[in-house]
Design a protein around this motif. Structure first.
Motif, PDB file in Angstrom:
ATOM      1  N   ILE A  82      13.893  -7.221  12.657  1.00 33.71           N
ATOM      2  CA  ILE A  82      12.972  -7.274  11.521  1.00 33.71           C
ATOM      3  C   ILE A  82      11.956  -6.129  11.518  1.00 33.71           C
ATOM      4  O   ILE A  82      11.710  -5.541  10.456  1.00 33.71           O
ATOM      5  CB  ILE A  82      12.304  -8.657  11.414  1.00 33.71           C
ATOM      6  N   PRO A  83      11.365  -5.739  12.647  1.00 36.24           N
ATOM      7  CA  PRO A  83      10.439  -4.605  12.586  1.00 36.24           C
ATOM      8  C   PRO A  83      11.095  -3.318  12.065  1.00 36.24           C
ATOM      9  O   PRO A  83      10.474  -2.575  11.293  1.00 36.24           O
ATOM     10  CB  PRO A  83       9.974  -4.438  14.034  1.00 36.24           C
ATOM     11  N   VAL A  84      12.331  -3.085  12.430  1.00 36.54           N
ATOM     12  CA  VAL A  84      13.053  -1.907  11.919  1.00 36.54           C
ATOM     13  C   VAL A  84      13.289  -2.068  10.429  1.00 36.54           C
ATOM     14  O   VAL A  84      13.080  -1.133   9.647  1.00 36.54           O
ATOM     15  CB  VAL A  84      14.388  -1.708  12.670  1.00 36.54           C
ATOM     16  N   ARG A  85      13.711  -3.259  10.001  1.00 43.47           N
ATOM     17  CA  ARG A  85      13.942  -3.524   8.577  1.00 43.47           C
ATOM     18  C   ARG A  85      12.683  -3.272   7.763  1.00 43.47           C
ATOM     19  O   ARG A  85      12.728  -2.639   6.707  1.00 43.47           O
ATOM     20  CB  ARG A  85      14.408  -4.970   8.378  1.00 43.47           C
ATOM     21  N   GLU A  86      11.552  -3.751   8.268  1.00 44.93           N
ATOM     22  CA  GLU A  86      10.306  -3.610   7.523  1.00 44.93           C
ATOM     23  C   GLU A  86       9.861  -2.154   7.408  1.00 44.93           C
ATOM     24  O   GLU A  86       9.248  -1.775   6.412  1.00 44.93           O
ATOM     25  CB  GLU A  86       9.220  -4.470   8.152  1.00 44.93           C
ATOM     26  N   GLN A  87      10.175  -1.339   8.412  1.00 44.71           N
ATOM     27  CA  GLN A  87       9.862   0.088   8.340  1.00 44.71           C
ATOM     28  C   GLN A  87      10.846   0.815   7.416  1.00 44.71           C
ATOM     29  O   GLN A  87      10.483   1.795   6.772  1.00 44.71           O
ATOM     30  CB  GLN A  87       9.926   0.717   9.724  1.00 44.71           C
ATOM     31  N   ALA A  88      12.069   0.323   7.356  1.00 45.32           N
ATOM     32  CA  ALA A  88      13.146   1.004   6.644  1.00 45.32           C
ATOM     33  C   ALA A  88      13.180   0.727   5.149  1.00 45.32           C
ATOM     34  O   ALA A  88      13.596   1.590   4.373  1.00 45.32           O
ATOM     35  CB  ALA A  88      14.493   0.614   7.251  1.00 45.32           C
ATOM     36  N   ALA A  89      12.775  -0.489   4.754  1.00 45.25           N
ATOM     37  CA  ALA A  89      12.982  -0.870   3.351  1.00 45.25           C
ATOM     38  C   ALA A  89      12.060  -2.007   2.952  1.00 45.25           C
ATOM     39  O   ALA A  89      11.583  -2.768   3.794  1.00 45.25           O
ATOM     40  CB  ALA A  89      14.435  -1.284   3.141  1.00 45.25           C
ATOM     41  N   ASP A  90      11.858  -2.116   1.646  1.00 46.17           N
ATOM     42  CA  ASP A  90      11.236  -3.312   1.076  1.00 46.17           C
ATOM     43  C   ASP A  90      12.390  -4.254   0.761  1.00 46.17           C
ATOM     44  O   ASP A  90      13.321  -3.874   0.028  1.00 46.17           O
ATOM     45  CB  ASP A  90      10.464  -2.971  -0.193  1.00 46.17           C
ATOM     46  N   VAL A  91      12.355  -5.457   1.337  1.00 46.70           N
ATOM     47  CA  VAL A  91      13.487  -6.374   1.235  1.00 46.70           C
ATOM     48  C   VAL A  91      12.994  -7.762   0.842  1.00 46.70           C
ATOM     49  O   VAL A  91      12.036  -8.275   1.426  1.00 46.70           O
ATOM     50  CB  VAL A  91      14.249  -6.464   2.578  1.00 46.70           C
ATOM     51  N   VAL A  92      13.665  -8.365  -0.123  1.00 42.62           N
ATOM     52  CA  VAL A  92      13.466  -9.761  -0.479  1.00 42.62           C
ATOM     53  C   VAL A  92      14.762 -10.477  -0.147  1.00 42.62           C
ATOM     54  O   VAL A  92      15.837 -10.080  -0.631  1.00 42.62           O
ATOM     55  CB  VAL A  92      13.132  -9.937  -1.989  1.00 42.62           C
ATOM     56  N   LEU A  93      14.700 -11.501   0.722  1.00 47.35           N
ATOM     57  CA  LEU A  93      15.880 -12.274   1.100  1.00 47.35           C
ATOM     58  C   LEU A  93      15.757 -13.671   0.513  1.00 47.35           C
ATOM     59  O   LEU A  93      14.714 -14.326   0.675  1.00 47.35           O
ATOM     60  CB  LEU A  93      15.994 -12.367   2.625  1.00 47.35           C
ATOM     61  N   VAL A  94      16.819 -14.130  -0.147  1.00 49.36           N
ATOM     62  CA  VAL A  94      16.821 -15.441  -0.783  1.00 49.36           C
ATOM     63  C   VAL A  94      18.074 -16.185  -0.332  1.00 49.36           C
ATOM     64  O   VAL A  94      19.186 -15.630  -0.398  1.00 49.36           O
ATOM     65  CB  VAL A  94      16.808 -15.323  -2.321  1.00 49.36           C
ATOM     66  N   ALA A  95      17.903 -17.428   0.113  1.00 45.85           N
ATOM     67  CA  ALA A  95      19.035 -18.258   0.538  1.00 45.85           C
ATOM     68  C   ALA A  95      19.458 -19.177  -0.604  1.00 45.85           C
ATOM     69  O   ALA A  95      18.594 -19.725  -1.319  1.00 45.85           O
ATOM     70  CB  ALA A  95      18.647 -19.090   1.763  1.00 45.85           C
ATOM     71  N   TYR A  96      20.762 -19.361  -0.747  1.00 43.25           N
ATOM     72  CA  TYR A  96      21.320 -20.223  -1.782  1.00 43.25           C
ATOM     73  C   TYR A  96      22.367 -21.147  -1.180  1.00 43.25           C
ATOM     74  O   TYR A  96      23.143 -20.722  -0.325  1.00 43.25           O
ATOM     75  CB  TYR A  96      22.041 -19.399  -2.871  1.00 43.25           C
ATOM     76  N   GLU A  97      22.405 -22.382  -1.646  1.00 45.66           N
ATOM     77  CA  GLU A  97      23.479 -23.307  -1.306  1.00 45.66           C
ATOM     78  C   GLU A  97      24.453 -23.330  -2.472  1.00 45.66           C
ATOM     79  O   GLU A  97      24.056 -23.175  -3.624  1.00 45.66           O
ATOM     80  CB  GLU A  97      22.944 -24.723  -1.091  1.00 45.66           C
ATOM     81  N   SER A  98      25.737 -23.514  -2.157  1.00 43.02           N
ATOM     82  CA  SER A  98      26.717 -23.585  -3.250  1.00 43.02           C
ATOM     83  C   SER A  98      27.129 -25.021  -3.486  1.00 43.02           C
ATOM     84  O   SER A  98      26.812 -25.899  -2.733  1.00 43.02           O
ATOM     85  CB  SER A  98      27.930 -22.732  -2.944  1.00 43.02           C
TER      86      SER A  98
END
Length: 98
Positions: A82-98
């Protein structure tokens, strides 16, 4: 009929640092395997046909169920990225059930 339905994670991404993003992406696959996660789609936005959408990239991951998705996200292996992700990009993650 299965006891649980697949769950999906959709990530809306705007990359800030290509080199760090490549490092993050390279680390993710090994974190998915123990949870039965798989990459369904990764792509760059071609056009917004309706509404407003700022993210330039999208990723879709599939898991056997919501518990597996949450287990993956909370795992020490993924949390370490996560620290690398936060430095690398702005990211919104959303979980969905089918």
């Amino acid at each position: 009929m299965p006891d649980s339905a697949p769950a999906y994670l959709i990530g809306h991404i705007t990359i800030k640092d290509e080199a760090k993003w490549a490092r993050y992406r390279a680390g993710v696959p090994a974190t998915l395997e123990p949870w039965g996660g798989e990459l369904v789609f990764r792509g760059r936005r071609a056009a917004v046909l309706a509404g407003h959408h700022d993210a330039t990239d999208t990723v879709v991951l599939r898991f056997p169920d919501l518990a597996s998705l949450q287990g993956w996200f909370n795992s020490s292996a993924y949390q370490a990225l996560i620290p690398v992700r936060e430095q690398a990009a702005d990211v919104v993650l959303v979980a969905y059930e089918s």
